[in-house]
Motif scaffolding. Structure first.
Motif, mmCIF file in Angstrom:
data_model
loop_
_atom_site.group_PDB
_atom_site.id
_atom_site.type_symbol
_atom_site.label_atom_id
_atom_site.label_comp_id
_atom_site.label_asym_id
_atom_site.label_seq_id
_atom_site.Cartn_x
_atom_site.Cartn_y
_atom_site.Cartn_z
ATOM 1 N N ALA A 177 -10.170 -18.719 -18.427
ATOM 2 C CA ALA A 177 -9.443 -19.863 -19.003
ATOM 3 C C ALA A 177 -8.097 -19.394 -19.546
ATOM 4 O O ALA A 177 -7.067 -20.041 -19.355
ATOM 5 C CB ALA A 177 -10.264 -20.511 -20.112
ATOM 6 N N ILE A 178 -8.096 -18.219 -20.207
ATOM 7 C CA ILE A 178 -6.842 -17.722 -20.802
ATOM 8 C C ILE A 178 -5.923 -17.168 -19.714
ATOM 9 O O ILE A 178 -4.705 -17.300 -19.790
ATOM 10 C CB ILE A 178 -7.136 -16.653 -21.889
ATOM 11 C CG1 ILE A 178 -8.020 -17.245 -22.990
ATOM 12 C CG2 ILE A 178 -5.845 -16.082 -22.469
ATOM 13 C CD1 ILE A 178 -7.499 -18.506 -23.656
ATOM 14 N N THR A 179 -6.530 -16.589 -18.673
ATOM 15 C CA THR A 179 -5.700 -16.125 -17.554
ATOM 16 C C THR A 179 -4.939 -17.316 -16.958
ATOM 17 O O THR A 179 -3.729 -17.245 -16.722
ATOM 18 C CB THR A 179 -6.587 -15.457 -16.480
ATOM 19 O OG1 THR A 179 -7.278 -14.369 -17.115
ATOM 20 C CG2 THR A 179 -5.770 -14.921 -15.318
ATOM 21 N N VAL A 180 -5.661 -18.433 -16.750
ATOM 22 C CA VAL A 180 -5.010 -19.626 -16.196
ATOM 23 C C VAL A 180 -3.964 -20.158 -17.188
ATOM 24 O O VAL A 180 -2.819 -20.427 -16.829
ATOM 25 C CB VAL A 180 -6.063 -20.735 -15.916
ATOM 26 C CG1 VAL A 180 -5.381 -22.048 -15.563
ATOM 27 C CG2 VAL A 180 -6.983 -20.312 -14.797
ATOM 28 N N GLY A 181 -4.363 -20.278 -18.447
ATOM 29 C CA GLY A 181 -3.479 -20.857 -19.475
ATOM 30 C C GLY A 181 -2.179 -20.076 -19.613
ATOM 31 O O GLY A 181 -1.093 -20.666 -19.672
ATOM 32 N N PRO A 355 -13.605 -23.110 -9.271
ATOM 33 C CA PRO A 355 -12.272 -22.907 -9.829
ATOM 34 C C PRO A 355 -12.333 -22.304 -11.225
ATOM 35 O O PRO A 355 -13.328 -22.516 -11.932
ATOM 36 C CB PRO A 355 -11.727 -24.337 -9.912
ATOM 37 C CG PRO A 355 -12.945 -25.178 -10.170
ATOM 38 C CD PRO A 355 -14.071 -24.507 -9.447
ATOM 39 N N ALA A 356 -11.270 -21.572 -11.625
ATOM 40 C CA ALA A 356 -11.159 -21.105 -13.018
ATOM 41 C C ALA A 356 -10.439 -22.199 -13.794
ATOM 42 O O ALA A 356 -9.305 -22.537 -13.463
ATOM 43 C CB ALA A 356 -10.369 -19.808 -13.060
ATOM 44 N N LYS A 357 -11.130 -22.770 -14.783
ATOM 45 C CA LYS A 357 -10.543 -23.925 -15.480
ATOM 46 C C LYS A 357 -10.137 -23.579 -16.907
ATOM 47 O O LYS A 357 -10.830 -22.828 -17.600
ATOM 48 C CB LYS A 357 -11.542 -25.086 -15.496
ATOM 49 C CG LYS A 357 -11.739 -25.734 -14.147
ATOM 50 C CD LYS A 357 -12.495 -27.046 -14.268
ATOM 51 C CE LYS A 357 -12.672 -27.689 -12.885
ATOM 52 N NZ LYS A 357 -13.347 -28.981 -12.965
ATOM 53 N N ALA A 358 -9.033 -24.166 -17.346
ATOM 54 C CA ALA A 358 -8.570 -24.036 -18.736
ATOM 55 C C ALA A 358 -9.487 -24.883 -19.630
ATOM 56 O O ALA A 358 -10.292 -25.671 -19.123
ATOM 57 C CB ALA A 358 -7.126 -24.517 -18.825
ATOM 58 N N PRO A 359 -9.389 -24.759 -20.982
ATOM 59 C CA PRO A 359 -10.158 -25.655 -21.850
ATOM 60 C C PRO A 359 -9.821 -27.117 -21.543
ATOM 61 O O PRO A 359 -8.717 -27.403 -21.083
ATOM 62 C CB PRO A 359 -9.688 -25.291 -23.261
ATOM 63 C CG PRO A 359 -8.884 -24.054 -23.145
ATOM 64 C CD PRO A 359 -8.556 -23.822 -21.725
ATOM 65 N N TRP A 360 -10.743 -28.053 -21.851
ATOM 66 C CA TRP A 360 -10.581 -29.453 -21.419
ATOM 67 C C TRP A 360 -9.255 -30.079 -21.839
ATOM 68 O O TRP A 360 -8.652 -30.828 -21.092
ATOM 69 C CB TRP A 360 -11.752 -30.332 -21.904
ATOM 70 C CG TRP A 360 -11.922 -30.391 -23.402
ATOM 71 C CD1 TRP A 360 -12.719 -29.576 -24.145
ATOM 72 C CD2 TRP A 360 -11.283 -31.272 -24.326
ATOM 73 N NE1 TRP A 360 -12.613 -29.896 -25.474
ATOM 74 C CE2 TRP A 360 -11.743 -30.939 -25.610
ATOM 75 C CE3 TRP A 360 -10.370 -32.325 -24.214
ATOM 76 C CZ2 TRP A 360 -11.328 -31.598 -26.778
ATOM 77 C CZ3 TRP A 360 -9.947 -32.983 -25.367
ATOM 78 C CH2 TRP A 360 -10.428 -32.621 -26.624
#
Ligand code: HEM
Length: 444
Positions: A177-181, A355-360
């Motif tokens: 999530a942090i990688t995506v963010g 998928p790698a998802k960020a927090p909602w």
């Protein structure tokens, strides 16, 4: 008042509870208006509140208690956060194990973590709802423009605090999530890569990032938020209490006003009308003696606004606050009892979830990024924040303040609701309708 001892040898013990009680609470429960106002003045926790508060501000259907609820969630987060700090170690080799300890061996550890996690999600949602309430009631208008700006700052800090906390369990969910963010941040032109490097302390998420996120999460952001919350509350008072429709401040017909005891309002040497004599407000005001405290101008509730529709904060406001507090704590306890905070497998940098998802609360953003990295990740969100900050300076019409969905504000409210709905729809698509490779999937 502290009672005198009766002189019998054992009376020291029999009177102990009463003596301890009276040493803390020096005054009995107030029975008069003078008592009610001095309760607010003399209590450390109550004296930041006004002695009197407008009846309109106490209506549940006006504020829905959302600002207070956000504040109480912040307090719950501070308390549970400090307790979690006794166990947590911000190290990539220990963090995940500490999560397992909380779950398996620390008494109430899992419950503590649940409370912290759900209160954090709750705070993001409640702060957003509070922002909507303030907008839809036109409460950002003069003289509250700057408090709206502080509010936007608090909203961004709340999201950032929740985001930094997301990394700390050091499980697959956190890592990806942090990688995506943080890669969304790198799409910003010119400084994008530098911002990402500053956040991570490295080119990818690792030990440096964990330490930076930890320090931001437990020290920097809470301190900044405490400061802004203090200024936010102070401004609510300086701006004349909560917003309300102009007609709520029209003079109250004096003969209809409730009987009052003048002593609470008047200066030294005032004639004191006893409550039992039940003088009318008119009679009371005629006897009132004023002392000049200073030359005051501006939107303070008392200026040009006597007689008014206000009531004493003690007990009216205090009881409303206690009620919101109990509802907030009960909500967090119940959710924490039934739902466990997620903890996935330990970090495996070779196996990103797909998928790698960020927090909602960032999934609307991630959805936009799938159309255009720059516009979705940086351009549009930056524009949204700038427009939010400018709202009170662009909308200068004074009408429609203090009412939900006022007719005068049809255009402003429609634009705002469109903005809210679009963001929620994007968030729902990102959360439920996106599968592997960010392909469209049906949630059913
Ligand atoms: C940590 C986040 C926040 C906390 C703890 C907080 C707390 C409060 C409280 C307790 C009140 C008075 C009661 C109420 O209106 O419910 C208030 C009023 C207000 N807040 Fe916030 N707030 C936060 C975020 C925001 C945000 C995000 C905005 C808008 C962008 C905002 C703008 C305002 C304004 C303009 C008022 C005055 C409203 C009026 O006069 O009717 N606040 N806030």
């Amino acid at each position: 008042m502290s009672k005198q001892t009766s002189g019998r040898p054992w009376s020291v013990f029999s009177e102990l509870p009463a003596n301890i009680w009276h040493s803390i609470f020096r005054n009995p429960l107030p029975q008069s208006d003078l008592g009610r106002s001095s309760t607010s003045f003399t209590n450390f926790f109550l004296h930041i509140q006004p002695v009197k508060v407008h009846r309109h501000s106490l209506r549940l259907t006006y504020t829905w208690g959302l600002g207070l609820m956000a504040f109480f969630l912040f307090l719950i987060l501070a308390v549970t956060g400090v307790l979690l700090m006794f166990y947590y170690v911000p190290s990539t080799t220990q963090a995940y194990d500490r999560m397992l300890h909380l779950r398996g061996t620390v008494a109430f550890g899992i419950f503590l973590r649940n409370m912290h996690r759900w209160a954090a999600h709750g705070m993001v949602a409640v702060v957003f709802l509070h922002l909507c309430r303030v907008f839809l009631t036109g409460a950002y208008k003069k003289p509250r423009e700057f408090n709206w700006v502080i509010g936007v700052g608090l909203f961004l800090l709340t999201m950032f605090a929740s985001f930094t906390g997301y990394l700390l369990p050091w499980d697959q969910l956190a890592f990806w999530a942090i990688t995506v963010g943080t890669s969304i941040a790198s799409y910003a032109p010119v400084f994008g890569k530098d911002v990402k490097f500053l956040l991570l302390g490295d080119t990818s998420v690792g030990q440096e990032a964990l330490l930076r996120f930890y320090v931001l999460h437990v020290a920097v952001l809470p301190l900044l938020m405490s400061l802004l919350v203090a200024v936010h509350f102070w401004r609510v008072r300086k701006d004349g209490g909560l917003s309300r429709p102009a007609e709520e401040d029209e003079a109250f017909p004096m003969e209809e006003a409730e009987p009052v005891a003048v002593a609470a309002e008047a200066g030294t040497g005032a004639a004191v009308a006893s409550a039992s004599a039940k003088p009318t407000l008119k009679a009371a005001l005629e006897k009132k003696v004023y002392g000049i405290q200073g030359i005051v101008r501006g939107p303070f509730t008392k200026i040009g606004n006597v007689p008014d529709r206000s009531v004493f904060s003690w007990p009216n406001l205090v009881l409303a606050e206690v009620l919101v507090f109990l509802v907030t704590v009960a909500g967090v306890l119940i959710v924490s009892l039934y739902f466990n905070a997620p903890l996935e497998d330990p970090v495996n940098i070779m196996h990103p979830p797909n998928p790698a998802k960020a927090p909602w609360y960032f999934l609307g953003l991630q959805e936009m990024v799938s159309y255009s990295a720059f516009w979705g990740g940086v351009g549009i969100p930056t524009l949204e924040v700038i427009i939010l900050l400018l709202v009170p300076y662009l909308d200068r019409k004074p009408g429609g303040v203090g009412k939900w969905f006022a007719r005068e504000r049809l255009l402003a409210n429609s634009l705002f609701l469109t903005f809210v709905v679009v963001n929620i729809v994007l968030m729902v698509i990102g959360t439920f309708f996106r599968g592997p490779n960010w392909e469209f999937v049906s949630p059913w």
